[in-house]
Design an enzyme around this catalytic site. Structure first.
Site, PDB file in Angstrom:
ATOM      1  N   LYS A  58       0.506  -1.043  -0.005  1.00 50.48           N
ATOM      2  CA  LYS A  58      -0.219  -0.206   0.119  1.00 50.48           C
ATOM      3  C   LYS A  58       0.721   1.379  -0.278  1.00 50.48           C
ATOM      4  O   LYS A  58       0.425   2.508   0.509  1.00 50.48           O
ATOM      5  CB  LYS A  58      -0.987   0.266   1.096  1.00 50.48           C
ATOM      6  CG  LYS A  58      -1.552  -1.304   0.882  1.00 50.48           C
ATOM      7  CD  LYS A  58      -3.348  -0.951   1.047  1.00 50.48           C
ATOM      8  CE  LYS A  58      -4.059  -1.646   0.960  1.00 50.48           C
ATOM      9  NZ  LYS A  58      -3.698  -2.906   1.594  1.00 50.48           N
ATOM     10  N   ALA A  86       9.752  10.627  -4.527  1.00 48.53           N
ATOM     11  CA  ALA A  86      11.079  10.007  -3.582  1.00 48.53           C
ATOM     12  C   ALA A  86      11.296   8.908  -2.346  1.00 48.53           C
ATOM     13  O   ALA A  86      11.506   7.636  -3.204  1.00 48.53           O
ATOM     14  CB  ALA A  86      12.105  11.329  -3.312  1.00 48.53           C
ATOM     15  N   GLY A 130     -12.203  -8.987  -0.508  1.00 44.58           N
ATOM     16  CA  GLY A 130     -13.413  -8.401   0.674  1.00 44.58           C
ATOM     17  C   GLY A 130     -14.495  -9.551   0.467  1.00 44.58           C
ATOM     18  O   GLY A 130     -15.555  -9.466   0.611  1.00 44.58           O
ATOM     19  N   GLY A 138     -18.231  -9.710   0.513  1.00 48.93           N
ATOM     20  CA  GLY A 138     -18.489 -10.281  -0.488  1.00 48.93           C
ATOM     21  C   GLY A 138     -18.311 -11.377  -0.818  1.00 48.93           C
ATOM     22  O   GLY A 138     -17.748 -12.623  -0.345  1.00 48.93           O
TER      23      GLY A 138
HETATM   24  P1  BMP Z   1      -9.292 -11.732   3.319  1.00 51.86           P
HETATM   25  O1  BMP Z   1      -9.508 -12.449   2.583  1.00 51.86           O
HETATM   26  O2  BMP Z   1      -8.483 -11.989   4.692  1.00 51.86           O
HETATM   27  O3  BMP Z   1      -9.972 -10.480   4.483  1.00 51.86           O
HETATM   28  O4  BMP Z   1      -8.176 -10.496   2.970  1.00 51.86           O
HETATM   29  C1  BMP Z   1      -8.119  -9.843   1.444  1.00 51.86           C
HETATM   30  C2  BMP Z   1      -7.112  -9.347   1.690  1.00 51.86           C
HETATM   31  O5  BMP Z   1      -6.727  -7.673   1.207  1.00 51.86           O
HETATM   32  C3  BMP Z   1      -6.143  -8.601   3.158  1.00 51.86           C
HETATM   33  O6  BMP Z   1      -4.693  -9.030   2.660  1.00 51.86           O
HETATM   34  C4  BMP Z   1      -6.250  -7.149   2.944  1.00 51.86           C
HETATM   35  O7  BMP Z   1      -5.186  -6.645   3.839  1.00 51.86           O
HETATM   36  C5  BMP Z   1      -6.403  -7.137   1.637  1.00 51.86           C
HETATM   37  N1  BMP Z   1      -7.058  -5.677   1.039  1.00 51.86           N
HETATM   38  C6  BMP Z   1      -8.675  -5.220   1.377  1.00 51.86           C
HETATM   39  O8  BMP Z   1      -9.238  -6.728   2.503  1.00 51.86           O
HETATM   40  N2  BMP Z   1      -9.315  -4.100   1.680  1.00 51.86           N
HETATM   41  C7  BMP Z   1      -8.789  -3.572   0.453  1.00 51.86           C
HETATM   42  O9  BMP Z   1      -9.719  -2.161   0.066  1.00 51.86           O
HETATM   43  C8  BMP Z   1      -7.956  -3.588   0.391  1.00 51.86           C
HETATM   44  C9  BMP Z   1      -6.829  -4.250   0.350  1.00 51.86           C
HETATM   45  O10 BMP Z   1      -5.199  -4.730  -0.217  1.00 51.86           O
END
Ligand code: BMP
Length: 212
Positions: free
Chosen positions: A61, A67, A170, A176
């Site tokens: 992220k 720089a 998600g 989701g």
């Molecule tokens: P999980 O299926 O365990 O919720 O993991 C989702 C992954 O996606 C995690 O690595 C989280 O940091 C990343 N992530 C997210 O959930 N939402 C975002 O908006 C952006 C992400 O990178």
């Protein structure tokens, strides 16, 4: 291979490798972020590439001045990443610094437009359309957009167009749904629903089945 990316947020390399051994070649791409990198080091990128032949998207992220973004991207690609996720809210110059590094290494840049968690509604969501538009202007082809708010994912798809590649986190733990998400995204990112499962192999199979 398929449209499922595993988010490898396990903080022990040994446990992470065990998950890879169980799910084997059902997937071909994993996302590594701070949890694993801070726990086990950046060497983890090469370990997963060499031992499992996975493509690695690094999710640091990136959100700093140009720089510094450039240095972070340099280290990430130098250590074998195939792609890097950068925040868009820091603006065009910062994103461009990552884009230039991705071009230099002939690797992929993913622009994060808006996040999937509830708290993102207050700040990030307000600028997300503008971030996506900036990405289009900059010629960026890959985006990250949320599976938790399908209407927003749909709107981001409309902005970035059908030829862009959207990966969507998600699915599962955050609420989701895989199939719905894939109506607008090219791939889903799933973490805990797989690696926290008693049977990661079956969990992966079930998710893949549910997308069909
Ligand atoms: P999980 O299926 O365990 O919720 O993991 C989702 C992954 O996606 C995690 O690595 C989280 O940091 C990343 N992530 C997210 O959930 N939402 C975002 O908006 C952006 C992400 O990178």
């Amino acid at each position: 291979k398929n449209n499922l990316i595993l988010a490898m947020d396990i903080m022990e390399l040994q446990k992470a490798e065990k998950v890879c051994e169980t799910i084997g070649n059902q997937i071909d791409t994993i996302k590594i972020g701070y949890p694993l990198t801070l726990a086990e080091g950046i060497k983890t990128i090469k370990i997963f590439k060499e031992n499992y032949n996975y493509q690695i998207i690094c999710d640091y992220k990136v959100a700093d001045i140009p720089a510094t973004n450039s240095k972070i991207a340099e280290q990430t690609f130098k250590n074998g990443a195939d792609g890097i996720i950068t925040h868009g809210f820091v603006g065009e110059d910062s994103v461009k610094a990552c884009q230039d590094k991705a071009d230099e290494y002939n690797k992929d840049l993913f622009l994060l437009t808006e996040m999937s968690h509830p708290g993102a509604k207050r700040f990030l969501q307000k600028d997300a359309d503008e971030i996506a538009k900036m990405g289009v202007e900059m010629g960026i082809k890959n985006y990250v957009a949320p599976a938790t708010r399908i209407n927003r994912l749909k709107e981001i798809r409309e902005i970035v167009g059908k030829d862009s590649f959207i990966i969507s986190p998600g699915v599962g733990k955050q609420g989701g749904e895989a199939k719905k998400t894939l109506e607008y995204a090219n791939a889903i990112i799933v973490g805990r629903s797989i690696y926290e499962s008693e049977n990661p192999k079956k969990a992966t199979e079930d998710i893949i089945k549910s997308t069909k």
